[in-house]
Motif scaffolding. Structure first.
Motif, mmCIF file in Angstrom:
data_model
loop_
_atom_site.group_PDB
_atom_site.id
_atom_site.type_symbol
_atom_site.label_atom_id
_atom_site.label_comp_id
_atom_site.label_asym_id
_atom_site.label_seq_id
_atom_site.Cartn_x
_atom_site.Cartn_y
_atom_site.Cartn_z
ATOM 1 N N LEU A 91 116.557 31.573 81.958
ATOM 2 C CA LEU A 91 116.078 32.957 81.885
ATOM 3 C C LEU A 91 116.758 33.704 80.743
ATOM 4 O O LEU A 91 116.124 34.452 80.002
ATOM 5 C CB LEU A 91 116.335 33.682 83.221
ATOM 6 N N ARG A 92 118.052 33.473 80.598
ATOM 7 C CA ARG A 92 118.805 34.134 79.524
ATOM 8 C C ARG A 92 118.281 33.677 78.150
ATOM 9 O O ARG A 92 118.098 34.488 77.239
ATOM 10 C CB ARG A 92 120.289 33.800 79.667
ATOM 11 N N ARG A 93 118.035 32.372 78.028
ATOM 12 C CA ARG A 93 117.487 31.858 76.766
ATOM 13 C C ARG A 93 116.119 32.485 76.502
ATOM 14 O O ARG A 93 115.777 32.813 75.358
ATOM 15 C CB ARG A 93 117.348 30.326 76.849
ATOM 16 N N ALA A 94 115.353 32.687 77.581
ATOM 17 C CA ALA A 94 114.004 33.241 77.427
ATOM 18 C C ALA A 94 114.020 34.669 76.887
ATOM 19 O O ALA A 94 113.124 35.066 76.151
ATOM 20 C CB ALA A 94 113.269 33.211 78.767
ATOM 21 N N VAL A 95 115.048 35.445 77.246
ATOM 22 C CA VAL A 95 115.084 36.830 76.754
ATOM 23 C C VAL A 95 115.951 36.999 75.519
ATOM 24 O O VAL A 95 115.725 37.900 74.713
ATOM 25 C CB VAL A 95 115.557 37.848 77.837
ATOM 26 N N LYS A 96 116.949 36.117 75.354
ATOM 27 C CA LYS A 96 117.882 36.320 74.252
ATOM 28 C C LYS A 96 117.681 35.380 73.065
ATOM 29 O O LYS A 96 118.321 35.533 72.041
ATOM 30 C CB LYS A 96 119.335 36.170 74.744
ATOM 31 N N GLY A 97 116.802 34.419 73.209
ATOM 32 C CA GLY A 97 116.581 33.492 72.096
ATOM 33 C C GLY A 97 115.799 34.167 70.987
ATOM 34 O O GLY A 97 115.599 35.377 71.000
ATOM 35 N N ALA A 98 115.352 33.371 70.048
ATOM 36 C CA ALA A 98 114.516 33.928 68.975
ATOM 37 C C ALA A 98 113.149 34.215 69.573
ATOM 38 O O ALA A 98 112.431 33.302 69.967
ATOM 39 C CB ALA A 98 114.402 32.916 67.849
ATOM 40 N N GLY A 99 112.790 35.466 69.701
ATOM 41 C CA GLY A 99 111.522 35.807 70.358
ATOM 42 C C GLY A 99 111.639 35.570 71.855
ATOM 43 O O GLY A 99 112.512 34.835 72.297
ATOM 44 N N THR A 100 110.775 36.172 72.609
ATOM 45 C CA THR A 100 110.833 36.038 74.070
ATOM 46 C C THR A 100 110.001 34.843 74.513
ATOM 47 O O THR A 100 108.889 34.657 74.031
ATOM 48 C CB THR A 100 110.258 37.315 74.726
ATOM 49 N N ASP A 101 110.550 34.032 75.424
ATOM 50 C CA ASP A 101 109.784 32.926 75.991
ATOM 51 C C ASP A 101 109.148 33.425 77.299
ATOM 52 O O ASP A 101 109.700 33.235 78.385
ATOM 53 C CB ASP A 101 110.721 31.732 76.244
ATOM 54 N N GLU A 102 108.000 34.089 77.152
ATOM 55 C CA GLU A 102 107.351 34.692 78.318
ATOM 56 C C GLU A 102 106.974 33.647 79.363
ATOM 57 O O GLU A 102 107.076 33.885 80.562
ATOM 58 C CB GLU A 102 106.084 35.461 77.905
ATOM 59 N N GLY A 103 106.553 32.476 78.886
ATOM 60 C CA GLY A 103 106.145 31.405 79.806
ATOM 61 C C GLY A 103 107.269 31.004 80.751
ATOM 62 O O GLY A 103 107.046 30.752 81.935
ATOM 63 N N CYS A 104 108.479 30.967 80.231
ATOM 64 C CA CYS A 104 109.644 30.597 81.038
ATOM 65 C C CYS A 104 109.933 31.664 82.089
ATOM 66 O O CYS A 104 110.185 31.366 83.263
ATOM 67 C CB CYS A 104 110.853 30.394 80.129
ATOM 68 N N LEU A 105 109.894 32.933 81.683
ATOM 69 C CA LEU A 105 110.132 34.042 82.621
ATOM 70 C C LEU A 105 109.114 33.989 83.761
ATOM 71 O O LEU A 105 109.462 34.088 84.936
ATOM 72 C CB LEU A 105 110.007 35.392 81.902
ATOM 73 N N ILE A 106 107.846 33.817 83.383
ATOM 74 C CA ILE A 106 106.768 33.790 84.381
ATOM 75 C C ILE A 106 106.968 32.607 85.333
ATOM 76 O O ILE A 106 106.931 32.759 86.553
ATOM 77 C CB ILE A 106 105.387 33.669 83.694
ATOM 78 N N GLU A 107 107.200 31.431 84.760
ATOM 79 C CA GLU A 107 107.290 30.210 85.570
ATOM 80 C C GLU A 107 108.397 30.308 86.623
ATOM 81 O O GLU A 107 108.178 30.022 87.805
ATOM 82 C CB GLU A 107 107.543 29.018 84.657
ATOM 83 N N ILE A 108 109.590 30.714 86.194
ATOM 84 C CA ILE A 108 110.704 30.771 87.143
ATOM 85 C C ILE A 108 110.500 31.873 88.183
ATOM 86 O O ILE A 108 110.623 31.650 89.386
ATOM 87 C CB ILE A 108 112.054 30.939 86.405
ATOM 88 N N LEU A 109 110.141 33.066 87.719
ATOM 89 C CA LEU A 109 110.048 34.189 88.653
ATOM 90 C C LEU A 109 108.862 34.085 89.617
ATOM 91 O O LEU A 109 108.923 34.566 90.741
ATOM 92 C CB LEU A 109 110.008 35.514 87.894
ATOM 93 N N ALA A 110 107.803 33.413 89.189
ATOM 94 C CA ALA A 110 106.633 33.289 90.072
ATOM 95 C C ALA A 110 106.790 32.159 91.082
ATOM 96 O O ALA A 110 106.110 32.140 92.111
ATOM 97 C CB ALA A 110 105.356 33.068 89.251
#
Length: 314
Positions: A91-110
Motif C-alpha cells: 500500500l505504501r509503495r502504491a501511494v509513495k512510488g512513482a505515480g500512484t498504483d491505483e490497482g494495488c490500492l483497489i485490490e487490497i482494500l476491496a
C-alpha cells in the motif's frame, strides 16, 4: 485452499543453516533457497528469520537482498514478510512510488476482511508515522478517494443477515442513482456497496437484475469510468467470488505485451497460503488454460521457478 501449507515438523536451525550454505562462498544456490522457503509457511519462515540471526549472527533479509536481484528477489522478500506487513509495504509503495498504483490500492482494500484492514491500519501507522487514510487522501481525489477511504475503515457489516425488503430497496436505490437518472449519484453506490454484508449484497444484485434488466457490473461500467469504475467493480467481484477476482487480476497481469510484475508477485505471494487452489480452479474455468501454463509461458528463470512453486503443481 492453500498451495503452500508448511511442514508439520521442521527445524528452524537446520533450515537457517541450509539458507546460509546456499548463499555462502562463490555463487548462490537459488534452487536451495526456493526449496527451503516454499516448503515452509509464513510463520515458519519467521521462525527461521529469528533463528538465522541468533545462530548465525547475520540478518537473513539483508543476506537475501545482497545475493538476489530483480523480480526473483521481490518474491523471496515478499515470502519472508509477515502477511500484514506485506500488505502495508504494498500500500505504501502504491501511494509513495512513482505515480500512484491505483490497482494495488483497489485490490487490497476491496478484498481484505475487516480484521485484516484493522491490522493493516495499525501497522501502517506504526511503520510510517501517518495513517493509511492520510496517505490515500493526499494521493487520490474525488469520488475514488471517498470509496478508498470508506474501504480503508474496515467497517463493512460482516454478518449474514439479509433483510429482503431492504435488499429490494437498495436495488431500487442503485437503479435510481444510476440507470434511471441523468448523471449518476455515486454516493449511493458507495454507501451500499462498501457497507452492506456479502449475503445482503448478493440479494441486492439479484434484485437489481430484475429491476434494471442488466447486471450491476454492466451499469457500473456504463455509469462510471476510470479508477472509480475499477474500484466499485472490484467490490462487486470480491463479494461474488473472491478467487475469481484474483484469477482475473492474474490473467490481466500476464496477457498482452509485457507483464505487470507488481500485480503478479503480490497476488501469488499474498494468496498462496489462503486460496490459491480456488484461484487456479477459477482461472482454468474462466480462461481455458491453467494458471501454471500461463506463468510458465510468461516468466523465466528463478522468478518462474518460485512462482510455479507458489502456484502448486500444474
Amino acid at each position: 485452499m492453500a498451495t503452500i501449507k508448511g511442514v508439520s515438523s521442521f527445524s528452524a536451525e537446520q533450515e537457517a543453516q541450509a539458507l546460509r550454505k546456499a548463499m555462502k562462498g562463490f555463487g548462490t544456490d537459488e534452487d536451495a533457497i526456493i526449496e527451503v522457503l516454499t516448503k515452509l509457511n509464513v510463520s515458519q519462515r519467521q521462525q527461521v528469520l529469528i533463528t538465522y540471526k541468533s545462530s548465525i549472527g547475520r540478518d537473513l533479509i539483508d543476506d537475501l537482498k545482497s545475493e538476489l536481484s530483480g523480480n526473483f528477489e521481490r518474491v523471496i522478500i515478499g515470502l519472508m514478510t509477515p502477511t500484514t506487513m506485506y500488505d502495508v509495504h504494498e500500500l505504501r509503495r502504491a501511494v509513495k512510488g512513482a505515480g500512484t498504483d491505483e490497482g494495488c490500492l483497489i485490490e487490497i482494500l476491496a478484498s481484505r476482511t475487516n480484521e485484516e484492514i484493522r491490522r493493516i491500519n495499525e501497522n501502517y501507522k506504526l511503520q510510517y508515522g501517518c495513517t493509511l487514510e492520510e496517505d490515500i487522501v493526499s494521493d487520490t481525489s474525488s469520488m475514488f478517494r471517498r470509496v478508498l477511504v470508506s474501504l480503508a475503515t474496515g467497517n463493512r457489516d460482516e454478518g449474514t443477515y439479509v433483510d429482503g425488503a431492504l435488499a429490494q430497496q437498495d436495488a431500487q436505490c442503485l437503479y435510481e442513482a444510476g440507470e434511471k437518472k441523468w448523471g449518476t449519484d455515486e454516493v449511493q453506490f458507495m454507501t451500499i456497496l462498501c457497507t452492506r454484508n456479502r449475503f445482503h449484497l448478493l440479494r441486492v444484485f439479484d434484485a437489481y437484475r430484475e429491476i434494471a434488466n442488466k447486471d450491476i457490473t454492466e451499469s457500473i461500467k456504463s455509469e462510471m469510468s476510470g479508477d472509480l469504475e475499477d474500484a466499485l467493480l472490484a467490490v462487486v467481484k470480491c463479494m461474488r467470488n473472491k478467487p475469481a477476482y484474483f484469477a482475473e487480476r492474474l490473467y490481466k497481469s500476464m496477457k498482452g505485451l509485457g507483464t505487470d510484475d507488481n500485480t503478479l508477485i503480490r497476488v501469488m505471494v499474498s494468496r498462496c497460503e489462503i486460496d490459491m487452489l480456488e484461484i487456479r480452479r477459477e482461472f482454468l474455468s474462466m480462461y481455458g488454460k491453467s494458471l501454471y501454463s500461463f506463468i510458465k509461458g510468461d516468466c523465466s528463470g528463478d522468478y518462474r521457478k518460485v512462482l510455479l512453486r507458489l502456484c502448486g503443481e500444474g
